[in-house]
Design an enzyme around this catalytic site. Structure first.
Site, PDB file in Angstrom:
ATOM      1  N   VAL A   1     -31.756  -3.778 -29.029  1.00  0.00           N
ATOM      2  CA  VAL A   1     -32.387  -3.988 -30.339  1.00  0.00           C
ATOM      3  C   VAL A   1     -31.430  -3.528 -31.444  1.00  0.00           C
ATOM      4  CG1 VAL A   1     -34.694  -3.764 -29.354  1.00  0.00           C
ATOM      5  CG2 VAL A   1     -33.582  -1.735 -30.309  1.00  0.00           C
TER       6      VAL A   1
ATOM      7  N   GLU B   1     -29.333  -1.603 -34.408  1.00  0.00           N
ATOM      8  CA  GLU B   1     -28.693  -0.278 -34.421  1.00  0.00           C
ATOM      9  C   GLU B   1     -29.457   0.669 -35.357  1.00  0.00           C
ATOM     10  OE1 GLU B   1     -25.113   0.627 -32.647  1.00  0.00           O
ATOM     11  OE2 GLU B   1     -26.855  -0.203 -31.671  1.00  0.00           O
TER      12      GLU B   1
ATOM     13  N   SER C   1     -23.658   0.189 -29.805  1.00  0.00           N
ATOM     14  CA  SER C   1     -22.196   0.138 -29.901  1.00  0.00           C
ATOM     15  C   SER C   1     -21.639   1.359 -30.619  1.00  0.00           C
ATOM     16  CB  SER C   1     -21.756  -1.131 -30.632  1.00  0.00           C
ATOM     17  OG  SER C   1     -22.324  -1.180 -31.924  1.00  0.00           O
TER      18      SER C   1
ATOM     19  N   MET D   1     -27.186 -10.652 -28.507  1.00  0.00           N
ATOM     20  CA  MET D   1     -26.736  -9.806 -27.398  1.00  0.00           C
ATOM     21  C   MET D   1     -27.721  -9.867 -26.231  1.00  0.00           C
ATOM     22  SD  MET D   1     -23.807  -8.514 -28.085  1.00  0.00           S
ATOM     23  CE  MET D   1     -23.544  -7.098 -27.038  1.00  0.00           C
TER      24      MET D   1
ATOM     25  N   LYS E   1     -35.012   2.048 -31.722  1.00  0.00           N
ATOM     26  CA  LYS E   1     -34.574   2.280 -30.342  1.00  0.00           C
ATOM     27  C   LYS E   1     -35.496   3.293 -29.650  1.00  0.00           C
ATOM     28  CE  LYS E   1     -29.664   1.088 -30.969  1.00  0.00           C
ATOM     29  NZ  LYS E   1     -29.568  -0.022 -30.015  1.00  0.00           N
TER      30      LYS E   1
ATOM     31  N   HIS F   1     -22.760  -0.711 -22.810  1.00  0.00           N
ATOM     32  CA  HIS F   1     -22.344  -1.422 -24.020  1.00  0.00           C
ATOM     33  C   HIS F   1     -21.643  -2.734 -23.674  1.00  0.00           C
ATOM     34  CE1 HIS F   1     -19.342  -1.530 -27.619  1.00  0.00           C
ATOM     35  NE2 HIS F   1     -20.347  -2.359 -27.809  1.00  0.00           N
TER      36      HIS F   1
ATOM     37  N   ASP G   1     -39.250  -9.446 -26.737  1.00  0.00           N
ATOM     38  CA  ASP G   1     -39.031  -9.326 -28.184  1.00  0.00           C
ATOM     39  C   ASP G   1     -40.380  -9.144 -28.867  1.00  0.00           C
ATOM     40  OD1 ASP G   1     -37.918  -9.585 -30.894  1.00  0.00           O
ATOM     41  OD2 ASP G   1     -36.159 -10.383 -29.859  1.00  0.00           O
TER      42      ASP G   1
END
Length: 733
Positions: A410, A412, A439, A334, A417, A460, A353
């Site tokens: 990052v 879920e 999401s 993503m 987060k 999103h 990252d």
């Protein structure tokens, strides 16, 4: 005349310049059609005019076709309020007006050439086809097409009759049924145009033909005309229709009346003289135009998409903004995709990252896409290098400084987060916006890790980011209008369509999409054969069956989301009968879906996917065959389960605009386009009938189908979603 200018030169050639005032692109409005009739009459009766050339006065192209806003919004083809025979005649006359005008041009008795100086779509190409000669500028960006089928319509100004007579039925099929476009050289090879010339010399070439070779009779009006490839009752032609009908059924599952009516119009029209043929076309055009599919598709896939693509949901009280530098946290699939679309839009991008290797890998995704574009001649190497140079892969959060916006992409996981939110915000200016690409996790909860919840918002994206055109923007409880406006400005800059929703678990798209894949799992647990579930799933018009879709999304991702939801909801969480199947597949058997080559299907390196043979051990098959009644019930369950969830989202205030609900459904998770979207589906069926069906399903399968109180109220009052929540209703309020 308002839309055309006529200049007659010393050789008697009339140059007719098409230039609709106040519009960036020419379209065929009611006033344009009226003026075409006046132009034809002048060409025909003015002895000083020996022939004519039609061209565009717009730099944007020749003509984009009919004004679908006028066509879809005015009810102009309904024949006014008259009913019975008079109403039918009025509707036919209105629908036949453009065909009549173009046919009058074609039979005016003087040679007419089209100088096509750019894009010619739909009715814009049809007016060119009605000219006796067609010259187009050799610009690879120029597209010639009859795209009506893409919005549930058929070409209604002679396209279904002239194109097959020029290139043959078989060759014309993809251009009529799929709306496929052609470039100038392709159009020349297919005999759709007569000449391709250097851009800017179209008018000169067209005038030369009029003066030297001008033939005022169309090929199909000559006695020796023969349909290329043969008609329906020739050995070759009959095979085209037999095979075409079967292939159409395979591709559309009978969901799209436009394609079937196009085939019927061509089949019937190619057997009769041209004047009868265009009347047949108009009959099928009207029949298609009045279908709920056409009404829903025109509204959603053209009108609403256009409005939302201009930022119609943006707060008007906030001045325009421009994101010049954006940091992306997480360089996975993503994050890498987001970095690519940002760089393509000219945005300086920082890609962060945990390791430099992971960040570099994220940038290499963009590099791969750019290399492909260069190899296909769609981009120069210089442009590709410039785009790639905008992406800086790093592990250092100091690079976030100066960013107008941060996109967090990052895992879920709430803790991860929260950690990256704090690290990024430490480098941000007070005016910068923080957007989470989650999401499913509620934005209000995630914003608790932020020191500036007013600037915290959900942004999103959908995978793959470079191909998916939708971005769902989620408002948290404290999110400001300024954050919303800046987020919409950003989404428009990267050439995506934004929809705005309010906070909820799964928001709008993930929540409603989840019901489709879960309903397939419910059926699996009920003992319905997996092949039946997925075959009927595709037949509803969804891009994949629900089990296939589970594999595509990744079973382990769905499992992790479920575990997080279970943790968040505690005693309120309800386990489903399919939960043990998923747990065993993910935890014990490591079947994660397409990404590791094994899920509900096996994915061999060479060869097509096949259903996993071991699935029947986990979910024993009780129903191995399906009659028509069961097929219809499965179809209804899969579509109505999604639609009733969309209705719940309205009741809870998660989504407030039916345009955003329908566009979001089709662009976001591929909800059956023929319906116009889940809200258009409910409106087309009628709230009363929809509620009755859902009550029956709820009684048989459980409360997940139970209609919300809002729907029951609308059913009692005879209301529609577009009537109650649409733009006109909001404006009136």
């Amino acid at each position: 005349m308002e839309n055309f200018k006529i200049e007659v030169d010393s050789d008697g050639v009339a140059l007719v310049t098409f230039d609709v005032p106040g519009r960036s692109m020419n379209t065929l409005t009611a006033s344009v059609i009226k003026e075409i009739g006046e132009i034809v009459e002048r060409i025909k009766t003015d002895d000083a005019i020996k022939g004519a050339v039609i061209t565009s006065g717009k730099a944007s192209g020749f003509c984009a076709g009919a004004d679908l806003g006028e066509l879809g919004g005015s009810g102009g083809l309904a024949g006014g309020s008259a009913g019975g025979e008079a109403g039918l005649k009025a509707a036919f006359d209105a629908g036949f007006a453009l065909n009549k005008a173009f046919r009058a041009l074609e039979t005016c008795g003087k040679p007419v050439a089209a100088a096509i100086n750019g894009l010619a779509m739909g009715g814009g190409l049809e007016i060119c086809l009605a000219c006796h000669y067609r010259v187009v500028g050799d610009n690879p960006k120029t597209q010639l097409a009859l795209p009506e089928a893409k919005v549930g319509l058929l070409p209604g100004a002679g396209g279904t009759q002239r194109l097959p007579r020029l290139m043959g039925v078989m060759a014309a099929a993809p251009y009529l049924l799929e709306g496929k476009s052609m470039k100038p050289q392709e159009a020349l090879a297919l005999k759709v145009v007569h000449e391709v010339v250097a851009p800017g010399s179209e008018v000169e070439a067209a005038k030369t033909w009029v003066k030297t070779k001008g033939d005022p009779v169309a090929p199909w009006d000559k006695k020796d005309f023969k349909l290329p490839g043969g008609g329906p009752y020739t050995p070759t032609g009959s095979q085209v229709f037999v095979m075409g009908n079967a292939m159409l059924r395979k591709q559309t599952y009978g969901n799209y009346p436009a394609q079937l009516n196009i085939l019927k119009a061509v089949y019937e029209g190619t057997q009769v003289p041209f004047d009868a043929a265009i009347r047949i076309e108009t009959r099928y055009f009207l029949k298609t135009m009045m279908s709920p599919q056409a009404k829903g598709m025109i509204r959603t896939l053209f009108l609403s998409l256009q409005e939302l693509g201009k930022g119609s949901g943006r707060p008007a009280n906030v001045p325009p903004s421009e994101a010049k530098k954006v940091a992306v946290l997480g360089a996975g699939m993503m994050g890498a995709g987001i970095a690519y679309v940002q760089a393509m839009a000219g945005i300086e991008t920082v890609l962060i990252d945990q390791s430099q290797e992971a960040a570099d890998k994220g940038k290499s995704y963009a590099e791969g896409l750019l290399k492909k574009a260069v190899s296909r001649g769609k981009m120069t190497q210089e442009k590709a290098d410039k785009v790639l140079s905008l992406i800086t892969p790093t592990t250092d959060y100091d690079h976030v400084k100066g960013s107008d916006l941060v996109i967090e992409a990052v895992f879920e996981n709430r803790e991860i987060k929260a950690d990256v939110t704090k690290k990024a915000e430490a480098q941000l200016a007070e005016t910068a916006i923080f957007g989470s690409n989650t999401s499913t996790l509620p934005i209000t909860g995630l914003s608790k890790a932020s020191v500036r919840p007013k600037n915290f918002i959900g942004i999103h994206f959908f995978s793959p980011v470079d191909k998916m055109g939708l971005v769902e923007i989620i408002m948290g409880e404290e999110t400001s209008d300024e954050a919303l406006a800046k987020s919409i400005d950003y989404v428009l800059k990267i050439k995506k369509t934004p929809i705005v929703v309010n906070d909820s678990r799964g928001f709008y798209t993930s929540r409603c999409f989840g019901t489709f894949v879960q309903e397939g799992l419910e059926m699996l647990a009920d003992g319905i054969a997996p092949a039946i579930i997925d075959n009927v799933g595709r037949a509803t018009g969804m891009p994949r069956g629900p089990l296939e879709m589970n594999d595509d999304v990744a079973l382990d991702l769905g499992y992790k989301v479920t575990q997080q939801t279970k943790k968040d909801l505690g005693d309120k969480f309800e386990d489903r009968p399919f939960a043990p199947i998923i747990e065993k597949m993910v935890v014990e058997l490591q079947r994660f879906g397409r990404k590791n080559g094994k899920g509900f299907y096996d994915y061999p390196e060479n060869g097509p996917k096949t259903l996993w043979k071991g699935l029947s051990d986990l979910a024993p098959v009780k129903i191995a065959e399906a009659d028509q009644a069961l097929i219809q019930e499965i179809r209804t369950r899969l579509l109505y389960r999604q639609a009733v969830e969309a209705a719940r989202c309205f009741e809870e205030g998660v989504i407030t605009d039916p345009r955003e609900a329908d566009v979001g459904a089709i662009l976001g998770w591929g909800f059956a386009p023929w319906t116009g979207g889940p809200i258009s589906l409910i409106d087309a069926v009628g709230a009363k009938a929809f509620v009755e069906t859902c009550d029956g399903l709820a009684q048989k399968y459980g409360k997940r189908f139970a209609p919300p109180a809002l729907l029951r109220e609308m059913a009692e009052k005879g209301e529609t979603f577009y009537g109650r929540f649409g733009a006109k209703a909001k404006a009136a309020a």
